[in-house]
Write a protein that holds these residues in place. Sequence first.
Motif, PDB file in Angstrom:
ATOM      1  N   THR A 139       0.875  -1.174   0.000  1.00 25.64           N
ATOM      2  CA  THR A 139       0.000   0.000   0.000  1.00 25.64           C
ATOM      3  C   THR A 139       0.909   1.221   0.000  1.00 25.64           C
ATOM      4  O   THR A 139       2.128   1.091  -0.063  1.00 25.64           O
TER       5      THR A 139
ATOM      6  N   GLU B 114      -5.777   0.140   6.626  1.00 27.38           N
ATOM      7  CA  GLU B 114      -5.059   0.127   5.350  1.00 27.38           C
ATOM      8  C   GLU B 114      -4.665  -1.299   4.942  1.00 27.38           C
ATOM      9  O   GLU B 114      -4.851  -1.695   3.789  1.00 27.38           O
TER      10      GLU B 114
ATOM     11  N   LYS C  89      -7.881  -3.403   4.096  1.00 28.36           N
ATOM     12  CA  LYS C  89      -8.401  -3.067   2.763  1.00 28.36           C
ATOM     13  C   LYS C  89      -7.570  -3.727   1.672  1.00 28.36           C
ATOM     14  O   LYS C  89      -8.112  -4.231   0.681  1.00 28.36           O
ATOM     15  N   ALA C  90      -6.246  -3.747   1.847  1.00 28.38           N
ATOM     16  CA  ALA C  90      -5.369  -4.376   0.854  1.00 28.38           C
ATOM     17  C   ALA C  90      -5.638  -5.879   0.780  1.00 28.38           C
ATOM     18  O   ALA C  90      -5.749  -6.445  -0.313  1.00 28.38           O
TER      19      ALA C  90
ATOM     20  N   LEU D 133      -8.378  -7.485   1.610  1.00 28.37           N
ATOM     21  CA  LEU D 133      -9.694  -7.717   1.023  1.00 28.37           C
ATOM     22  C   LEU D 133      -9.693  -7.448  -0.483  1.00 28.37           C
ATOM     23  O   LEU D 133     -10.309  -8.188  -1.250  1.00 28.37           O
ATOM     24  N   ARG D 134      -8.992  -6.422  -0.905  1.00 29.74           N
ATOM     25  CA  ARG D 134      -8.954  -6.077  -2.332  1.00 29.74           C
ATOM     26  C   ARG D 134      -8.217  -7.150  -3.138  1.00 29.74           C
ATOM     27  O   ARG D 134      -8.655  -7.547  -4.217  1.00 29.74           O
ATOM     28  N   ILE D 135      -7.123  -7.644  -2.610  1.00 32.75           N
ATOM     29  CA  ILE D 135      -6.273  -8.552  -3.383  1.00 32.75           C
ATOM     30  C   ILE D 135      -6.639 -10.018  -3.188  1.00 32.75           C
ATOM     31  O   ILE D 135      -6.704 -10.778  -4.150  1.00 32.75           O
TER      32      ILE D 135
ATOM     33  N   PRO E 292     -11.198 -11.555  -3.562  1.00 29.33           N
ATOM     34  CA  PRO E 292     -11.834 -11.950  -4.836  1.00 29.33           C
ATOM     35  C   PRO E 292     -11.547 -13.394  -5.237  1.00 29.33           C
ATOM     36  O   PRO E 292     -12.263 -13.966  -6.043  1.00 29.33           O
TER      37      PRO E 292
ATOM     38  N   MET F 184     -18.807  -9.689  -0.676  1.00 27.85           N
ATOM     39  CA  MET F 184     -17.892  -9.106  -1.674  1.00 27.85           C
ATOM     40  C   MET F 184     -18.622  -8.833  -2.979  1.00 27.85           C
ATOM     41  O   MET F 184     -19.495  -9.497  -3.379  1.00 27.85           O
TER      42      MET F 184
END
Length: 165
Positions: free
Chosen positions: A3, A105, A108-109, A111-113, A116, A165
């Motif tokens: 990040t 922070e 979030k990283a 969960l984002r990466i 999915p 998600m």
Amino acid sequence: METDRLLLREVVLEDDKFILALLSDPLWQKFIAPHSIDSVIKARDYIRERLVLSYQKGYGLWVVVVKELGIPVGICGLLKRDYLDDVDLGYAFLESFRGLGYAHESSKAVLRILAPKISTGKVLAMTHPGNSASISLLNKLGFRFLYSYQKPDCKDIIQIYRLEM
């Protein structure tokens, strides 16, 4: 993973002193799980037997390093527990690095990466009902309270949250 301020990497045996400090933290003992890890040797065993093995299953907690300082300050990642249907988000930070946005922070990283890749499209999180900082973070991340639960290995009731998600 990376990040703006953080680097997330797999834990290694050389993180033994950091892991010992994290697991010895009074809030870890109160809100996550009491441990009898009281030496660097036991911390190395914990790394080998718990943290590194989880990577082989496709999940795990990542060491969170503040780039500017070059030191580990916490852990964050996805776990698959036998007693939960879906993966769950886990995180913990050393006391002097709480309240600085690192948990938000890094979560979030993760969960984002990583999320999915989860086929169910759901991520759980659990917290002690008295851990207001964790509850606030989960709400900020979009998790919603699902139910209270008593873990098989614990007498305490915990709260389960879910993020679609």
